[in-house]
Design a protein around this motif. Structure first.
Motif, PDB file in Angstrom:
ATOM      1  N   THR A 241       3.313  26.980  39.066  1.00  0.00           N
ATOM      2  CA  THR A 241       3.002  26.259  38.180  1.00  0.00           C
ATOM      3  C   THR A 241       1.823  26.639  37.167  1.00  0.00           C
ATOM      4  OG1 THR A 241       3.578  23.934  39.508  1.00  0.00           O
ATOM      5  CG2 THR A 241       2.703  23.692  37.698  1.00  0.00           C
TER       6      THR A 241
ATOM      7  N   ARG B 122      11.840  25.578  35.064  1.00  0.00           N
ATOM      8  CA  ARG B 122      12.262  24.336  35.374  1.00  0.00           C
ATOM      9  C   ARG B 122      11.741  23.230  34.956  1.00  0.00           C
ATOM     10  NH1 ARG B 122      16.301  23.344  39.125  1.00  0.00           N
ATOM     11  NH2 ARG B 122      14.982  21.314  39.471  1.00  0.00           N
TER      12      ARG B 122
ATOM     13  N   GLY C  61      13.680  34.384  37.955  1.00  0.00           N
ATOM     14  CA  GLY C  61      13.074  33.285  38.881  1.00  0.00           C
ATOM     15  C   GLY C  61      14.036  32.134  37.306  1.00  0.00           C
TER      16      GLY C  61
ATOM     17  N   VAL D  93       6.744  25.333  34.834  1.00  0.00           N
ATOM     18  CA  VAL D  93       6.864  24.541  36.949  1.00  0.00           C
ATOM     19  C   VAL D  93       8.223  26.459  36.160  1.00  0.00           C
ATOM     20  CG1 VAL D  93       8.517  23.693  38.306  1.00  0.00           C
ATOM     21  CG2 VAL D  93       6.507  22.430  37.085  1.00  0.00           C
TER      22      VAL D  93
ATOM     23  N   TRP E 164      10.613  28.717  38.974  1.00  0.00           N
ATOM     24  CA  TRP E 164      11.430  28.930  40.471  1.00  0.00           C
ATOM     25  C   TRP E 164      11.102  30.258  40.403  1.00  0.00           C
ATOM     26  CZ3 TRP E 164      15.263  24.996  41.914  1.00  0.00           C
ATOM     27  CH2 TRP E 164      14.656  23.350  42.184  1.00  0.00           C
TER      28      TRP E 164
ATOM     29  N   LEU F 143       8.186  28.223  49.150  1.00  0.00           N
ATOM     30  CA  LEU F 143       8.708  28.033  49.029  1.00  0.00           C
ATOM     31  C   LEU F 143      10.106  27.923  50.445  1.00  0.00           C
ATOM     32  CD1 LEU F 143      10.642  27.170  45.719  1.00  0.00           C
ATOM     33  CD2 LEU F 143       8.669  25.262  47.088  1.00  0.00           C
TER      34      LEU F 143
ATOM     35  N   THR G 285      10.088  32.934  48.205  1.00  0.00           N
ATOM     36  CA  THR G 285      10.712  31.844  47.565  1.00  0.00           C
ATOM     37  C   THR G 285       9.705  31.043  46.685  1.00  0.00           C
ATOM     38  OG1 THR G 285      13.009  31.947  46.844  1.00  0.00           O
ATOM     39  CG2 THR G 285      12.572  30.399  46.306  1.00  0.00           C
ATOM     40  N   ARG G 286       8.961  31.439  45.857  1.00  0.00           N
ATOM     41  CA  ARG G 286       7.419  30.075  45.131  1.00  0.00           C
ATOM     42  C   ARG G 286       7.590  29.022  43.667  1.00  0.00           C
ATOM     43  NH1 ARG G 286       1.640  33.583  44.943  1.00  0.00           N
ATOM     44  NH2 ARG G 286       2.621  34.489  43.133  1.00  0.00           N
ATOM     45  N   GLU G 287       7.027  28.059  44.277  1.00  0.00           N
ATOM     46  CA  GLU G 287       6.608  27.309  42.994  1.00  0.00           C
ATOM     47  C   GLU G 287       5.689  27.515  42.532  1.00  0.00           C
ATOM     48  OE1 GLU G 287       8.313  23.177  42.549  1.00  0.00           O
ATOM     49  OE2 GLU G 287       6.429  23.074  42.413  1.00  0.00           O
TER      50      GLU G 287
END
Length: 143
Positions: free
Chosen positions: A52, A73, A70, A118, A120, A36, A48-50
């Motif tokens: 899953t 989400r 983190g 999910v 962040w 991200l 920063t990563r999302e």
């Protein structure tokens, strides 16, 4: 006959190497990640990563060279410490998570729920270091 005598130790060594179990890193299963944001300032990477993780998936056993934090989400993260193969946290939507750094804190995150997990995740790492270092299963009865 001399060739056979010379070749026998080489054949034995090759068989021993083939039959000796080797420790392999445990890669993530059902995991995808997208960056991200990413920046490097004064020799430090900020990423920063999302992330899953699909139902039944996991991060694989690993450790981090820097700080990790983190927020969940969607879904539920079940987190295990390699020291005793026990759950050291269950994180639901909105929960924050932080992880210790260094090779002394090997851990795995799993999605045991029915929906995708999910997260962040923010990383503060020495510039150029990997975000995580994969390691073999430390002897736990899963993964």
């Amino acid at each position: 006959m001399t060739r056979l005598r010379l070749a026998a130790p080489l054949v034995a060594a090759a068989l021993l190497a083939a039959l000796t179990p080797t420790a392999h890193a445990t890669p993530g299963v059902g995991v995808s990640a997208k960056v991200l944001a990413q920046s490097t300032v004064d020799g430090v990477d900020y990423v920063t990563r999302e992330i899953t993780i699909q139902p039944g998936g996991s991060t694989g056993w690993h450790w981090h060279p820097g700080q990790v934090y983190g927020v969940i989400r969607e879904g539920t993260l079940t987190h295990y410490d390699a020291t005793d193969c026990a759950v050291d946290g269950v994180y639901n939507v909105g929960d924050p998570i932080t992880e210790r750094s260094g090779p002394g804190y090997v851990h795995v995150g799993r999605n045991l729920g029915p929906v995708p997990l999910v997260m962040w995740v923010g990383y503060i790492e020495p510039a150029g270091e990997p975000l995580a270092n994969d390691v073999p299963n430390p002897g736990c009865p899963f993964e």
